[in-house]
Design an enzyme around this catalytic site. Sequence first.
Site, PDB file in Angstrom:
ATOM      1  N   CYS A  99       0.463  -7.699  11.573  1.00  0.00           N
ATOM      2  CA  CYS A  99       0.690  -7.839  13.012  1.00  0.00           C
ATOM      3  C   CYS A  99      -0.075  -9.015  13.613  1.00  0.00           C
ATOM      4  CB  CYS A  99       0.354  -6.547  13.735  1.00  0.00           C
ATOM      5  SG  CYS A  99       1.528  -5.227  13.382  1.00  0.00           S
TER       6      CYS A  99
ATOM      7  N   ASP B  79      -9.542  -9.966   8.489  1.00  0.00           N
ATOM      8  CA  ASP B  79      -9.020  -8.616   8.231  1.00  0.00           C
ATOM      9  C   ASP B  79     -10.001  -7.485   8.537  1.00  0.00           C
ATOM     10  OD1 ASP B  79      -6.672  -7.160   7.298  1.00  0.00           O
ATOM     11  OD2 ASP B  79      -7.874  -6.572   5.572  1.00  0.00           O
TER      12      ASP B  79
ATOM     13  N   ARG C  53       1.990 -12.159  -0.780  1.00  0.00           N
ATOM     14  CA  ARG C  53       0.643 -12.466  -0.277  1.00  0.00           C
ATOM     15  C   ARG C  53       0.050 -13.683  -0.968  1.00  0.00           C
ATOM     16  NH1 ARG C  53      -1.823  -8.855   3.798  1.00  0.00           N
ATOM     17  NH2 ARG C  53      -0.135  -7.383   4.137  1.00  0.00           N
TER      18      ARG C  53
ATOM     19  N   ASN D 298       6.355  -8.610   1.835  1.00  0.00           N
ATOM     20  CA  ASN D 298       4.895  -8.419   1.788  1.00  0.00           C
ATOM     21  C   ASN D 298       4.274  -9.298   0.695  1.00  0.00           C
ATOM     22  OD1 ASN D 298       2.460  -7.181   2.709  1.00  0.00           O
ATOM     23  ND2 ASN D 298       2.487  -5.823   0.907  1.00  0.00           N
TER      24      ASN D 298
ATOM     25  N   PHE E  96       1.636 -17.344  18.143  1.00  0.00           N
ATOM     26  CA  PHE E  96       0.870 -18.294  17.315  1.00  0.00           C
ATOM     27  C   PHE E  96      -0.102 -19.111  18.185  1.00  0.00           C
ATOM     28  CE2 PHE E  96       4.743 -17.191  14.983  1.00  0.00           C
ATOM     29  CZ  PHE E  96       4.177 -16.728  13.805  1.00  0.00           C
TER      30      PHE E  96
ATOM     31  N   SER F 237      -1.581  -3.768  10.085  1.00  0.00           N
ATOM     32  CA  SER F 237      -1.199  -4.641   8.985  1.00  0.00           C
ATOM     33  C   SER F 237       0.047  -5.452   9.324  1.00  0.00           C
ATOM     34  CB  SER F 237      -0.938  -3.804   7.741  1.00  0.00           C
ATOM     35  OG  SER F 237      -2.084  -3.039   7.435  1.00  0.00           O
TER      36      SER F 237
ATOM     37  N   TYR G 120      -1.370  -3.496  -6.927  1.00  0.00           N
ATOM     38  CA  TYR G 120      -1.215  -4.210  -5.648  1.00  0.00           C
ATOM     39  C   TYR G 120      -2.545  -4.267  -4.880  1.00  0.00           C
ATOM     40  CZ  TYR G 120      -0.274  -5.244  -0.840  1.00  0.00           C
ATOM     41  OH  TYR G 120      -0.348  -5.805   0.407  1.00  0.00           O
ATOM     42  N   GLY G 121      -2.801  -5.410  -4.267  1.00  0.00           N
ATOM     43  CA  GLY G 121      -4.050  -5.690  -3.559  1.00  0.00           C
ATOM     44  C   GLY G 121      -4.695  -4.517  -2.843  1.00  0.00           C
ATOM     45  N   GLY G 122      -4.025  -4.019  -1.816  1.00  0.00           N
ATOM     46  CA  GLY G 122      -4.630  -2.980  -0.986  1.00  0.00           C
ATOM     47  C   GLY G 122      -4.945  -1.702  -1.745  1.00  0.00           C
TER      48      GLY G 122
ATOM     49  N   ARG H  54       0.843  -1.195   0.000  1.00  0.00           N
ATOM     50  CA  ARG H  54       0.000   0.000   0.000  1.00  0.00           C
ATOM     51  C   ARG H  54       0.881   1.249   0.000  1.00  0.00           C
ATOM     52  NH1 ARG H  54      -1.901   0.753   4.310  1.00  0.00           N
ATOM     53  NH2 ARG H  54      -1.220  -1.075   5.465  1.00  0.00           N
TER      54      ARG H  54
ATOM     55  N   HIS I 239     -10.738  -2.611  11.144  1.00  0.00           N
ATOM     56  CA  HIS I 239      -9.643  -3.476  10.682  1.00  0.00           C
ATOM     57  C   HIS I 239      -9.468  -4.608  11.696  1.00  0.00           C
ATOM     58  CE1 HIS I 239      -5.143  -3.596   9.209  1.00  0.00           C
ATOM     59  NE2 HIS I 239      -5.903  -4.421   8.509  1.00  0.00           N
TER      60      HIS I 239
ATOM     61  N   LYS J 190      -9.758  -2.407   1.363  1.00  0.00           N
ATOM     62  CA  LYS J 190      -9.474  -1.260   2.231  1.00  0.00           C
ATOM     63  C   LYS J 190     -10.259  -0.009   1.801  1.00  0.00           C
ATOM     64  CE  LYS J 190      -6.444  -3.810   4.275  1.00  0.00           C
ATOM     65  NZ  LYS J 190      -6.531  -4.262   5.667  1.00  0.00           N
TER      66      LYS J 190
ATOM     67  N   THR K  65      -4.502 -12.600  10.636  1.00  0.00           N
ATOM     68  CA  THR K  65      -4.790 -13.857   9.940  1.00  0.00           C
ATOM     69  C   THR K  65      -4.382 -15.041  10.811  1.00  0.00           C
ATOM     70  OG1 THR K  65      -4.414 -12.750   7.827  1.00  0.00           O
ATOM     71  CG2 THR K  65      -4.382 -15.160   7.805  1.00  0.00           C
TER      72      THR K  65
HETATM   73  N1  LIG Z   1       6.264 -13.593  16.727  1.00  0.00           N
HETATM   74  C1  LIG Z   1       5.034 -13.706  16.256  1.00  0.00           C
HETATM   75  N2  LIG Z   1       4.799 -13.462  14.934  1.00  0.00           N
HETATM   76  C2  LIG Z   1       3.533 -13.564  14.492  1.00  0.00           C
HETATM   77  C3  LIG Z   1       2.451 -13.930  15.347  1.00  0.00           C
HETATM   78  N3  LIG Z   1       1.315 -13.955  14.618  1.00  0.00           N
HETATM   79  C4  LIG Z   1       1.684 -13.602  13.355  1.00  0.00           C
HETATM   80  N4  LIG Z   1       3.007 -13.387  13.263  1.00  0.00           N
HETATM   81  C5  LIG Z   1       3.773 -13.029  12.029  1.00  0.00           C
HETATM   82  O1  LIG Z   1       3.383 -11.719  11.626  1.00  0.00           O
HETATM   83  C6  LIG Z   1       3.301 -11.611  10.206  1.00  0.00           C
HETATM   84  C7  LIG Z   1       1.957 -11.078   9.779  1.00  0.00           C
HETATM   85  O2  LIG Z   1       0.929 -11.836  10.325  1.00  0.00           O
HETATM   86  P1  LIG Z   1      -0.564 -11.862   9.748  1.00  0.00           P
HETATM   87  O3  LIG Z   1      -1.358 -12.750  10.644  1.00  0.00           O
HETATM   88  O4  LIG Z   1      -0.519 -12.200   8.315  1.00  0.00           O
HETATM   89  O5  LIG Z   1      -0.958 -10.315   9.880  1.00  0.00           O
HETATM   90  P2  LIG Z   1      -2.348  -9.537   9.585  1.00  0.00           P
HETATM   91  O6  LIG Z   1      -2.604  -8.703  10.791  1.00  0.00           O
HETATM   92  O7  LIG Z   1      -3.389 -10.487   9.172  1.00  0.00           O
HETATM   93  O8  LIG Z   1      -1.900  -8.583   8.365  1.00  0.00           O
HETATM   94  P3  LIG Z   1      -2.684  -7.782   7.185  1.00  0.00           P
HETATM   95  O9  LIG Z   1      -3.180  -8.795   6.221  1.00  0.00           O
HETATM   96  O10 LIG Z   1      -1.540  -6.966   6.617  1.00  0.00           O
HETATM   97  O11 LIG Z   1      -3.739  -6.898   7.746  1.00  0.00           O
HETATM   98  C8  LIG Z   1       3.587 -13.009   9.660  1.00  0.00           C
HETATM   99  O12 LIG Z   1       4.909 -13.058   9.177  1.00  0.00           O
HETATM  100  C9  LIG Z   1       3.400 -13.915  10.842  1.00  0.00           C
HETATM  101  O13 LIG Z   1       4.185 -15.063  10.740  1.00  0.00           O
HETATM  102  C10 LIG Z   1       2.733 -14.196  16.739  1.00  0.00           C
HETATM  103  O14 LIG Z   1       1.864 -14.512  17.546  1.00  0.00           O
HETATM  104  N5  LIG Z   1       4.030 -14.059  17.131  1.00  0.00           N
HETATM  105  O1  LIG Z   2      -4.686  -4.263   2.019  1.00  0.00           O
HETATM  106  C1  LIG Z   2      -3.667  -4.928   1.863  1.00  0.00           C
HETATM  107  O2  LIG Z   2      -2.933  -4.747   0.909  1.00  0.00           O
HETATM  108  C2  LIG Z   2      -3.357  -6.029   2.806  1.00  0.00           C
HETATM  109  C3  LIG Z   2      -3.787  -5.760   4.182  1.00  0.00           C
HETATM  110  O3  LIG Z   2      -4.635  -6.431   4.739  1.00  0.00           O
HETATM  111  C4  LIG Z   2      -3.206  -4.616   4.907  1.00  0.00           C
HETATM  112  O4  LIG Z   2      -2.302  -3.947   4.387  1.00  0.00           O
HETATM  113  O5  LIG Z   2      -3.652  -4.368   6.049  1.00  0.00           O
HETATM  114 MN   LIG Z   3      -5.220  -5.645   6.743  1.00  0.00          MN
END
Ligand SMILES: Nc1nc2c(ncn2[C@@H]2O[C@H](COP(=O)(O)OP(=O)(O)OP(=O)(O)O)[C@@H](O)[C@H]2O)c(=O)[nH]1
Ligand SMILES: O=C([O-])CC(=O)C(=O)O
Ligand SMILES: [Mn+2]
Length: 587
Positions: free
Chosen positions: A251, A276, A365, A363, A491, A249, A198-200, A70, A227, A207, A254
């Site tokens: 963090c 999301d 995806r 990033n 995790f 994002s 790009y997606g976002g 983004r 979000h 978004k 997922t």
């Molecule tokens: N250390 C640690 N890393 C984590 C944890 N959960 C997720 N991650 C890492 O954080 C990164 C992003 O995690 P996602 O779950 O894809 O993040 P999201 O909040 O869904 O992201 P967006 O799609 O960008 O909104 C990945 O590389 C994961 O492996 C956790 O509990 N601990």
């Molecule tokens: O919108 C995107 O490209 C992916 C996403 O979930 C974020 O950035 O929070």
């Molecule tokens: Mn997101």
Amino acid sequence: MTTSNASLKRWVDDVARLTQPASIHWCNGSDAENTALIEAMLKSGDLIKLNQDTHPNCYLHRSHPSDVARVEHLTFVCTRNKEDAGPNNHWMDPTEAHRKIDGLFAGAMRGRTMYVIPYCMGPIDSPFARCGVEITDSPYVVVNMRLMTRMGDAALTRIEREDKYVKGLHSIGDLDPDRRFIMHFPEELTIKSVGSGYGGNALLGKKCHALRIASWQAREEGWLAEHMLLMGLQSPEGRTHYVAAAFPSACGKTNLAMLVPPASMPGWKIWTLGDDISWLHVDEQGQLRAINPESGYFGVVPGTNRKTNCNAYDMIQRDTIFTNVALTADNQPWWEGLENGTPVLDWQGKPYTPGNGPAAHPNSRFTVSAKQNPIYSTLADAPEGVPISAILFGGRRREVAPLVYEARDWAHGVLVGAGMASETTAAAVGQMGVVRRDSMAMKPFAGYNFADYWSHWLKLGSGANASKLPKIFHVNWFRQDRNGRFMWPGFGENLRVLRWITDRCEGKVPAIETPIGLLPRKQDLDISGLDMDPSTLETLLSIDAGAWRQEVDAISKYLDEYGSRVPSQLREELKGVAKRLEAANAA
Ligand SMILES: Nc1nc2c(ncn2[C@@H]2O[C@H](COP(=O)(O)OP(=O)(O)OP(=O)(O)O)[C@@H](O)[C@H]2O)c(=O)[nH]1
Ligand SMILES: O=C([O-])CC(=O)C(=O)O
Ligand SMILES: [Mn+2]
């Protein structure tokens, strides 16, 4: 095909006149249409076939190297009144913005097909769902929108009936970053995005619509567009709590939404409703309920493996579009953290040389239908949504924020969300790892002034039904020790924290009052079986009063940026924290 809706037909005609496509294709969302688009993209090189023996129906898309995330600095909210967009958004006058971006759209689709994508955000029969139409010249956008939204004929029927929908116009343009803009006109329910695939930036249902435009609509109509992931936690006794969680994002949304319970917690079952975005409404009984407006996941690939998240790993072995991952010698997708295989080509298709940066883009995806998730909850299709027991806020904080704490009440919880901060990630172009304020994980996504947004949150919790409101918590999986190692295993083990949260929702365990909120007693947070010494848990659950005084000062300065529109109740809540910190210091 075309439409019986006169205004929609007129808009499509107007766009065609401006962008000059070679042909127009109305998307019906069928399998045959999808197959034909994929075939065409394989021919044009937009998609690369992955190893069909190991990854049936999986494809790789490589985006332009300058177009991988983004672009917050090129994203605008264009309201008549600048103050309505607020300091949290870049602003441009709507007339000026239309003039500027229409100039870039003029002739932009020459020689290309223009796709008209009717889509519905949310279950097609839900009163909380909202529709949109995206016009794009990118077939990659069409096949992704088909996974991410309820796209095609059913959506068009609803649009023709309701005659109210968000208009989204997208062209990849020439992909020149100097001719790239993502513009929002909330007062016109209109989005215009040019110069990025790009997606976002390009999947406008996500978004742009479901957060920026929807948050504006939500304030007018009395609901919330957030979000947030949406998940169900079923205890061994069979009780299910639904939790919505806002993390910025990349963090962990997922991963938390698809959590695999640790071996030490038999009998627990997790259900994913969304990863999301959540739309939340107070129902007639005063119960906060949520739907997931999306129907697929556009998730971060790196870090995904059998150990960190078996559900996510299994889900992306078939029928998945990968964007910007690396390739092995036998054409399997590869990424950092996969833990098997060897990359030979990096995300740009160049021979991979270790030491030359990551093989997969940080990033990179996956796009996949939510129904492929092994723990998909069919309640994600329930028109009325699910009742929410708890709201979580969280971010990446290597220090200061403890593993978990509970807000004292709704208003304090709004402060916790408004004041939250997180380290920046690869999901947006710019420097990584910088701590910034990111209220409710909505800094890049709130379609209006944050001060008004905080007021709206406070108002939602101030009605007659305050007793039914969910509890609000803050979590931090990302505390680091002196050597930069994560102190909490994260995790699946995050369920240990979620169990304390549901225990609190059921009034099963007391908590410790601290100046910043309520913390677990050590005996209530089970760390048995973890390779962790008790002093680590002590640190994870401790509050450094000095650091928190600085945090309060930083939040106070942040609120000042929003001037007199900041609700006084929020300032009172912050004063309360400051006072409690002083009292604790004096004691
Ligand atoms: N250390 C640690 N890393 C984590 C944890 N959960 C997720 N991650 C890492 O954080 C990164 C992003 O995690 P996602 O779950 O894809 O993040 P999201 O909040 O869904 O992201 P967006 O799609 O960008 O909104 C990945 O590389 C994961 O492996 C956790 O509990 N601990
Ligand atoms: O919108 C995107 O490209 C992916 C996403 O979930 C974020 O950035 O929070
Ligand atoms: Mn997101």
